[in-house]
Write an enzyme that holds these catalytic residues in place. Structure first.
Site, PDB file in Angstrom:
ATOM      1  CG  ASP A  73      45.996  18.049   1.093  1.00 23.40           C
ATOM      2  OD1 ASP A  73      46.592  17.779   2.153  1.00 23.40           O
ATOM      3  OD2 ASP A  73      44.755  18.156   1.013  1.00 23.40           O
ATOM      4  N   GLY A  74      49.443  19.016  -1.907  1.00 25.18           N
ATOM      5  CA  GLY A  74      50.198  18.851  -3.144  1.00 25.18           C
ATOM      6  C   GLY A  74      51.556  18.221  -2.896  1.00 25.18           C
ATOM      7  CG  ASN A 151      43.817  14.208  -4.791  1.00 21.64           C
ATOM      8  OD1 ASN A 151      43.691  13.436  -3.856  1.00 21.64           O
ATOM      9  ND2 ASN A 151      44.015  15.505  -4.627  1.00 21.64           N
ATOM     10  CD  GLU A 152      42.376  15.562  -9.085  1.00 24.71           C
ATOM     11  OE1 GLU A 152      43.531  16.028  -9.270  1.00 24.71           O
ATOM     12  OE2 GLU A 152      41.742  15.702  -8.025  1.00 24.71           O
ATOM     13  CG  ASP A 181      34.585  24.536 -19.794  1.00 23.48           C
ATOM     14  OD1 ASP A 181      34.246  24.624 -20.986  1.00 23.48           O
ATOM     15  OD2 ASP A 181      34.460  25.471 -18.979  1.00 23.48           O
ATOM     16  CB  THR A 192      38.398  16.660  -0.128  1.00 26.05           C
ATOM     17  OG1 THR A 192      39.657  15.983  -0.241  1.00 26.05           O
ATOM     18  CG2 THR A 192      37.479  15.871   0.792  1.00 26.05           C
ATOM     19  N   GLY A 193      39.055  17.362  -3.535  1.00 25.24           N
ATOM     20  CA  GLY A 193      39.910  18.196  -4.362  1.00 25.24           C
ATOM     21  C   GLY A 193      39.157  18.835  -5.514  1.00 25.24           C
ATOM     22  CG  LEU A 196      34.339  20.131  -2.595  1.00 27.53           C
ATOM     23  CD1 LEU A 196      33.006  19.473  -2.288  1.00 27.53           C
ATOM     24  CD2 LEU A 196      35.154  20.308  -1.313  1.00 27.53           C
ATOM     25  CB  SER A 197      36.506  22.977  -7.191  1.00 32.60           C
ATOM     26  OG  SER A 197      37.088  22.299  -8.275  1.00 32.60           O
TER      27      SER A 197
END
Length: 296
Positions: A73-74, A151-152, A181, A192-193, A196-197
């Protein structure tokens, strides 16, 4: 047909599939252009191709009909920055590991090419984020003119600093102060990136939303927030350190914590090729092991 190709390194067992891909492109007399970084790697591993044309950025990318992204994906995120507002369709071939965007496996490359040649595919139009920034009321170009991402946007503390404070505004109206943080503002694609984490929700890619998700917030009642993509989001940062980390997809840069960031929906979109049989829900189940009994 013209096809541009960008990729990253791959495992030895993937090499025959890629050589077969280049052989097929040569047999079909497809005009190809390869990114300079990928061309160097192909030369090192001995993959043979017919291209004498290479590109290093969006301005030197030729007028391709399709861009092939060979990696994870990257790598596809890189390809999106190469294409930019030209909106050339991108097919993600997964020679990496986890892939929500790069969904074509190496052993399915020939089938994918056949569908491309036949025009038997559809396009997923994915929303992009656009950012602008100011430091001490002066414009600041953090990402050298490539100020969009699929993505973000991430606003984060640097490794050694304490948590930061981020004041967020929605259409000029105060939204919240986040002690955390950092803050991740994701598109539906980016759900989903990183989103999600840090505990953000999964979102269907066609959803016209942004998700604002705090990273390790100090106040546990602060939760991810879903907003429409037609809003303008502004962020002001305070930190005990003089620095903070701003990221846009896989790119990041440390800047002074007095920076002010504005984020909104980009005017253009990313066109991701969707082959027949490709389904986001199938991808979710496969990548996240949904429905598998892992108790044994």
């Amino acid at each position: 047909m013209k096809i541009a190709i960008h990729g990253r390194n791959f495992k030895e067992e993937t090499k025959p599939f890629l050589q077969s891909m280049f052989d097929t492109l040569a047999q079909k007399n497809i005009e190809i252009q390869i990114s300079e970084s990928y061309q160097q790697f192909l030369s090192e591993v001995g993959v043979v191709h017919t291209s004498n044309s290479f590109y290093s950025n969006k301005s030197t990318l030729f007028d391709a009909d399709v861009v092939l992204s060979l990696g994870g994906d990257g790598t596809l995120l890189d390809a999106v920055t190469h294409v930019g507002d030209r909106e050339i369709p991108i097919l993600g071939i997964n020679t990496g590991r986890l892939g929500f965007l790069a969904t074509v496996s190496p052993d399915k490359i020939q089938e994918g090419l056949a569908e491309i040649f036949a025009g038997n595919y559809s396009l997923d139009q994915r929303t992009l984020v656009s950012i602008s920034s100011r430091l001490n009321d002066e414009p600041l170009d953090i990402f050298n003119g490539v100020n969009f991402g699929l993505n973000e946007l991430g606003i984060m503390k640097t490794d050694s600093s304490s948590m930061i404070m981020v004041r967020a505004y929605l259409n000029g109206e105060f939204l919240n102060t986040y002690w955390a943080d950092g803050l991740i503002i994701a598109t539906a694609t980016g759900s989903t990136g990183y989103n999600l984490s840090v505990g953000g929700p999964l979102v269907m890619p066609s959803s016209d939303i942004f998700v604002i998700s705090p990273m390790s917030p100090h106040n546990l009642n602060v939760r991810p927030l879903v907003v429409s993509t037609d809003v303008v989001l502004d962020f002001e940062i305070e930190s005990r350190s003089s620095n903070c980390l701003i990221s846009l997809d896989a790119r990041s840069k440390v800047v002074h914590s007095n920076v002010k960031i504005r984020m909104e929906r980009e005017k253009f979109k990313a066109n991701i090729i969707k082959l027949s049989g490709t389904n986001f829900l199938n991808t979710l189940r496969s990548k996240l092991n949904w429905g598998f009994d892992v108790r044994n």
